[in-house]
Design a protein around this motif. Sequence first.
Motif, short mmCIF file in Angstrom:
data_model
loop_
_atom_site.label_atom_id
_atom_site.label_comp_id
_atom_site.label_asym_id
_atom_site.label_seq_id
_atom_site.Cartn_x
_atom_site.Cartn_y
_atom_site.Cartn_z
N ARG A 184 1.71 6.52 -7.13
CA ARG A 184 0.79 7.59 -7.55
C ARG A 184 1.51 8.95 -7.50
N SER A 192 0.84 -1.22 0.00
CA SER A 192 0.00 0.00 0.00
C SER A 192 0.86 1.26 0.00
N ALA A 193 1.97 1.21 0.75
CA ALA A 193 2.88 2.36 0.75
C ALA A 193 3.48 2.55 -0.64
N ASP A 203 2.10 1.72 -3.44
CA ASP A 203 1.02 2.28 -4.28
C ASP A 203 0.97 3.80 -4.10
N ALA A 204 1.09 4.25 -2.83
CA ALA A 204 1.06 5.70 -2.55
C ALA A 204 2.26 6.38 -3.22
N PHE A 233 5.42 10.81 -1.56
CA PHE A 233 4.05 10.32 -1.28
C PHE A 233 3.27 11.47 -0.66
N HIS A 234 1.97 11.38 -0.72
CA HIS A 234 1.14 12.33 0.00
C HIS A 234 1.07 11.87 1.46
N ASP A 236 -1.84 9.77 2.68
CA ASP A 236 -1.91 8.34 2.36
C ASP A 236 -1.21 7.50 3.43
N ILE A 237 -0.01 7.94 3.83
CA ILE A 237 0.76 7.18 4.83
C ILE A 237 0.12 7.32 6.21
#
Length: 228
Positions: free
Chosen positions: A87, A80-81, A83-84, A170-171, A174-175
């Motif tokens: 993006r 998931s990280a 993926d962030a 990353f944003h 998200d994290i």
Amino acid sequence: MRPDDLNGGLVAAEAFSDDERAAVYRAIETRRDVRDQFLPDPIPDNVLRRLLDAAHAAPSVGFMQPWNFILIRDVAVRQSAWDAFSRANIEAEAMFPEEKRSTYKTLKLEGIRKAPLSICVTSDPDRAGPVVLGRTHNSRMDSYSTVCAIQNLWLAARAEGIGVGWVSIFHDADIRALLGIPERVEIVAWLCLGYVDALYGEPELAIKGWRQRLALEDLVFQDGWGRK
Ligand SMILES: Cc1cc2c(cc1C)N(C[C@H](O)[C@H](O)[C@H](O)COP(=O)(O)O)c1[nH]c(=O)[nH]c(=O)c1N2
């Protein structure tokens, strides 16, 4: 140690031996940001403890020790990280002038899935109450303290044969959502850690032609800004 103890807590502080000094400089000079050279071997708990102890020995404003270390081994969380990151990295590429974009695209800028361990390092501005010795006139000092902890960990990791890569693409949101980090706590770094058996001899970004090391002489001023 209490202030009334003999010597007031002072201990001897002789210079290091030649070998000890060489080891310190070697760690500093050969430390690299690692993105792709990670081996899958897990980091033993006692070694990880040494790295965290090194981080926790860092200086901090008012001795506030604002850091937390969120250890992430779970493959799904790391995915998931990633993926962030992925993006955000598409957005990042578009921010550079067109002539740099094709080079940017070739750069590997994270090792989130390859490294067996990630550590999200956070900084808690409320760790020592609202008024902190040394932070009274600059509120960013808690973040700077946490960065000192990261650098300690990075250097200790080099001595242990462990590579570290800092990911910041990353944003935050998200994290924050992924790890349940409260709004008031700052996310300072996502670090990827794993054993390495090879490291670049120079920063990878220099080797790949992105940006070269500046001459130290150009960065040192004498007795005032810009004075050589
Ligand atoms: C605050 C901060 C944030 C980042 C980095 C570093 C620091 C200090 N670096 C690593 C950076 O690119 C690297 O340190 C320099 O290129 C110099 O290389 P060496 O660290 O000497 O190998 C980094 N690298 C990367 O591939 N992706 C990233 O998102 C980041 N983010």
